[in-house]
Design a protein around this motif. Structure first.
Motif, PDB file in Angstrom:
ATOM      1  N   GLY A  70      -8.574  31.730  39.067  1.00  0.00           N
ATOM      2  CA  GLY A  70      -8.314  31.075  37.795  1.00  0.00           C
ATOM      3  C   GLY A  70      -7.322  29.936  37.804  1.00  0.00           C
ATOM      4  N   PHE A  71      -6.870  29.509  38.974  1.00  0.00           N
ATOM      5  CA  PHE A  71      -5.927  28.389  39.042  1.00  0.00           C
ATOM      6  C   PHE A  71      -6.677  27.064  38.999  1.00  0.00           C
ATOM      7  CE2 PHE A  71      -3.359  31.804  40.654  1.00  0.00           C
ATOM      8  CZ  PHE A  71      -2.075  31.494  40.241  1.00  0.00           C
ATOM      9  N   PHE A  72      -6.056  26.070  38.391  1.00  0.00           N
ATOM     10  CA  PHE A  72      -6.634  24.736  38.282  1.00  0.00           C
ATOM     11  C   PHE A  72      -5.543  23.704  38.526  1.00  0.00           C
ATOM     12  CE2 PHE A  72      -5.477  26.407  34.180  1.00  0.00           C
ATOM     13  CZ  PHE A  72      -4.774  25.385  33.564  1.00  0.00           C
ATOM     14  N   PHE A  73      -5.940  22.443  38.662  1.00  0.00           N
ATOM     15  CA  PHE A  73      -5.014  21.365  39.023  1.00  0.00           C
ATOM     16  C   PHE A  73      -3.849  21.268  38.045  1.00  0.00           C
ATOM     17  CE2 PHE A  73      -3.520  16.977  38.723  1.00  0.00           C
ATOM     18  CZ  PHE A  73      -3.183  16.734  40.043  1.00  0.00           C
ATOM     19  N   GLY A  74      -2.670  21.051  38.616  1.00  0.00           N
ATOM     20  CA  GLY A  74      -1.476  20.837  37.812  1.00  0.00           C
ATOM     21  C   GLY A  74      -0.790  19.527  38.151  1.00  0.00           C
ATOM     22  N   ALA A  75      -0.526  19.301  39.456  1.00  0.00           N
ATOM     23  CA  ALA A  75       0.204  18.092  39.859  1.00  0.00           C
ATOM     24  C   ALA A  75       0.240  17.984  41.376  1.00  0.00           C
ATOM     25  CB  ALA A  75       1.641  18.140  39.327  1.00  0.00           C
ATOM     26  N   LEU A  76       0.588  16.797  41.831  1.00  0.00           N
ATOM     27  CA  LEU A  76       0.953  16.578  43.227  1.00  0.00           C
ATOM     28  C   LEU A  76       2.464  16.428  43.247  1.00  0.00           C
ATOM     29  CD1 LEU A  76      -1.765  14.089  44.458  1.00  0.00           C
ATOM     30  CD2 LEU A  76      -1.510  16.482  45.096  1.00  0.00           C
ATOM     31  N   LEU A  77       3.123  17.220  44.073  1.00  0.00           N
ATOM     32  CA  LEU A  77       4.581  17.196  44.170  1.00  0.00           C
ATOM     33  C   LEU A  77       4.959  16.622  45.522  1.00  0.00           C
ATOM     34  CD1 LEU A  77       5.160  20.815  42.820  1.00  0.00           C
ATOM     35  CD2 LEU A  77       5.221  18.692  41.511  1.00  0.00           C
ATOM     36  N   VAL A  78       5.607  15.479  45.519  1.00  0.00           N
ATOM     37  CA  VAL A  78       5.959  14.792  46.755  1.00  0.00           C
ATOM     38  C   VAL A  78       7.289  15.313  47.275  1.00  0.00           C
ATOM     39  CG1 VAL A  78       6.414  12.546  47.801  1.00  0.00           C
ATOM     40  CG2 VAL A  78       4.664  12.762  46.027  1.00  0.00           C
ATOM     41  N   ASP A  79       7.284  15.730  48.547  1.00  0.00           N
ATOM     42  CA  ASP A  79       8.479  16.170  49.264  1.00  0.00           C
ATOM     43  C   ASP A  79       9.256  17.239  48.504  1.00  0.00           C
ATOM     44  OD1 ASP A  79      10.190  16.279  51.421  1.00  0.00           O
ATOM     45  OD2 ASP A  79      11.449  14.644  50.712  1.00  0.00           O
ATOM     46  N   ARG A  80       8.551  18.308  48.150  1.00  0.00           N
ATOM     47  CA  ARG A  80       9.173  19.443  47.482  1.00  0.00           C
ATOM     48  C   ARG A  80       9.292  20.600  48.464  1.00  0.00           C
ATOM     49  NH1 ARG A  80      11.394  19.071  42.513  1.00  0.00           N
ATOM     50  NH2 ARG A  80      10.754  21.185  42.159  1.00  0.00           N
ATOM     51  N   LEU A  81      10.485  21.102  48.634  1.00  0.00           N
ATOM     52  CA  LEU A  81      10.732  22.245  49.511  1.00  0.00           C
ATOM     53  C   LEU A  81      10.254  21.969  50.930  1.00  0.00           C
ATOM     54  CD1 LEU A  81       9.626  24.970  46.953  1.00  0.00           C
ATOM     55  CD2 LEU A  81      11.974  24.360  47.545  1.00  0.00           C
ATOM     56  N   CYS A  90      -2.163  28.367  36.143  1.00  0.00           N
ATOM     57  CA  CYS A  90      -3.059  29.315  35.486  1.00  0.00           C
ATOM     58  C   CYS A  90      -2.407  29.723  34.172  1.00  0.00           C
ATOM     59  CB  CYS A  90      -3.257  30.532  36.402  1.00  0.00           C
ATOM     60  SG  CYS A  90      -4.383  31.773  35.735  1.00  0.00           S
ATOM     61  N   TYR A  91      -3.095  29.456  33.075  1.00  0.00           N
ATOM     62  CA  TYR A  91      -2.599  29.868  31.763  1.00  0.00           C
ATOM     63  C   TYR A  91      -3.736  29.839  30.758  1.00  0.00           C
ATOM     64  CZ  TYR A  91      -2.322  24.814  30.843  1.00  0.00           C
ATOM     65  OH  TYR A  91      -2.612  23.481  30.719  1.00  0.00           O
ATOM     66  N   ASP A  92      -3.554  30.569  29.695  1.00  0.00           N
ATOM     67  CA  ASP A  92      -4.500  30.591  28.586  1.00  0.00           C
ATOM     68  C   ASP A  92      -4.401  29.240  27.873  1.00  0.00           C
ATOM     69  OD1 ASP A  92      -5.679  30.953  26.009  1.00  0.00           O
ATOM     70  OD2 ASP A  92      -5.299  33.099  26.135  1.00  0.00           O
ATOM     71  N   PRO A  93      -5.528  28.591  27.563  1.00  0.00           N
ATOM     72  CA  PRO A  93      -5.466  27.297  26.874  1.00  0.00           C
ATOM     73  C   PRO A  93      -4.669  27.340  25.570  1.00  0.00           C
ATOM     74  CG  PRO A  93      -7.701  27.720  27.635  1.00  0.00           C
ATOM     75  CD  PRO A  93      -6.906  28.986  27.879  1.00  0.00           C
ATOM     76  N   ALA A  94      -4.584  28.492  24.934  1.00  0.00           N
ATOM     77  CA  ALA A  94      -3.823  28.587  23.684  1.00  0.00           C
ATOM     78  C   ALA A  94      -2.322  28.410  23.926  1.00  0.00           C
ATOM     79  CB  ALA A  94      -4.089  29.928  23.005  1.00  0.00           C
ATOM     80  N   VAL A  95      -1.859  28.672  25.139  1.00  0.00           N
ATOM     81  CA  VAL A  95      -0.441  28.535  25.462  1.00  0.00           C
ATOM     82  C   VAL A  95      -0.027  27.070  25.458  1.00  0.00           C
ATOM     83  CG1 VAL A  95       1.274  28.842  27.298  1.00  0.00           C
ATOM     84  CG2 VAL A  95      -0.327  30.681  26.757  1.00  0.00           C
ATOM     85  N   ALA A  96      -0.897  26.219  25.949  1.00  0.00           N
ATOM     86  CA  ALA A  96      -0.628  24.777  26.008  1.00  0.00           C
ATOM     87  C   ALA A  96      -1.908  24.056  25.598  1.00  0.00           C
ATOM     88  CB  ALA A  96      -0.190  24.364  27.403  1.00  0.00           C
ATOM     89  N   ASP A 113      -7.341  14.697  30.544  1.00  0.00           N
ATOM     90  CA  ASP A 113      -8.771  15.010  30.498  1.00  0.00           C
ATOM     91  C   ASP A 113      -9.231  15.679  31.790  1.00  0.00           C
ATOM     92  OD1 ASP A 113      -8.849  13.871  27.970  1.00  0.00           O
ATOM     93  OD2 ASP A 113      -9.760  11.985  28.657  1.00  0.00           O
ATOM     94  N   TYR A 114      -8.729  15.177  32.929  1.00  0.00           N
ATOM     95  CA  TYR A 114      -9.092  15.761  34.220  1.00  0.00           C
ATOM     96  C   TYR A 114      -8.627  17.220  34.306  1.00  0.00           C
ATOM     97  CZ  TYR A 114      -9.186  16.836  39.164  1.00  0.00           C
ATOM     98  OH  TYR A 114      -9.422  17.449  40.358  1.00  0.00           O
ATOM     99  N   ILE A 115      -7.405  17.474  33.884  1.00  0.00           N
ATOM    100  CA  ILE A 115      -6.860  18.828  33.944  1.00  0.00           C
ATOM    101  C   ILE A 115      -7.647  19.760  33.032  1.00  0.00           C
ATOM    102  CG2 ILE A 115      -4.823  20.241  33.393  1.00  0.00           C
ATOM    103  CD1 ILE A 115      -3.130  17.817  34.384  1.00  0.00           C
ATOM    104  N   VAL A 116      -7.982  19.314  31.840  1.00  0.00           N
ATOM    105  CA  VAL A 116      -8.753  20.139  30.902  1.00  0.00           C
ATOM    106  C   VAL A 116     -10.132  20.444  31.491  1.00  0.00           C
ATOM    107  CG1 VAL A 116      -9.872  20.132  28.634  1.00  0.00           C
ATOM    108  CG2 VAL A 116      -7.493  19.381  28.864  1.00  0.00           C
TER     109      VAL A 116
END
Length: 134
Positions: A70-81, A90-96, A113-116
């Motif tokens: 159930g995971f979907f795209f969120g972001a690209l994080l450059v040089d994290r950790l 992963c979240y219910d669409p009603a949350v956000a 739009d891409y994330i949705v």
């Protein structure tokens, strides 16, 4: 692929979030994600992030396993950790709800739009954290 995944969990109860930091994908990843999601939901967490190391040779397998959970795209994080990471969420669409989000540019709207669309492409069961993961 190794037998055991290498991950850390950062629980943020005040924000109703959990962040899973995946440094290495093992054959147990699907089971671990399922357990973590169920535990998160039981504890009232509404948003679960999965930060996948792009240096992991099994990144494609990790993304496929995550999407099956159930995971979907969120972001690209450059040089994290210590490396670049792909953030899945992963979240219910009603949350956000997308209609309550404000974007300032056409590029921002295109990304939203891409994330949705990506969220709609994963299993509907997984898009509803009020439902336990099978």
């Amino acid at each position: 692929m190794p037998v055991e995944s290498v991950l850390r969990i950062d629980d943020k109860p005040a924000n109703a979030q959990i962040r899973i930091i995946l440094d290495g994908t093992g054959v147990d990843l699907g089971r671990l994600l399922e357990q973590t999601l169920n535990s998160a939901l039981e504890r009232g967490r509404e948003v679960i992030y999965l930060d996948v190391s792009l240096a992991d040779p099994a990144v494609d397998a990790a993304v496929e396993i995550a999407r099956n959970n159930g995971f979907f795209f969120g972001a690209l994080l450059v040089d994290r950790l210590g490396c670049d990471r792909l953030r899945l969420q992963c979240y219910d669409p009603a949350v956000a709800a997308p209609n309550s989000m404000v974007v300032a540019t056409e590029q921002g709207q295109a990304l939203l739009d891409y994330i949705v669309e990506d969220q709609a492409a994963v299993s509907p069961l997984r898009n509803n954290p009020s439902t336990a993961i099978e």
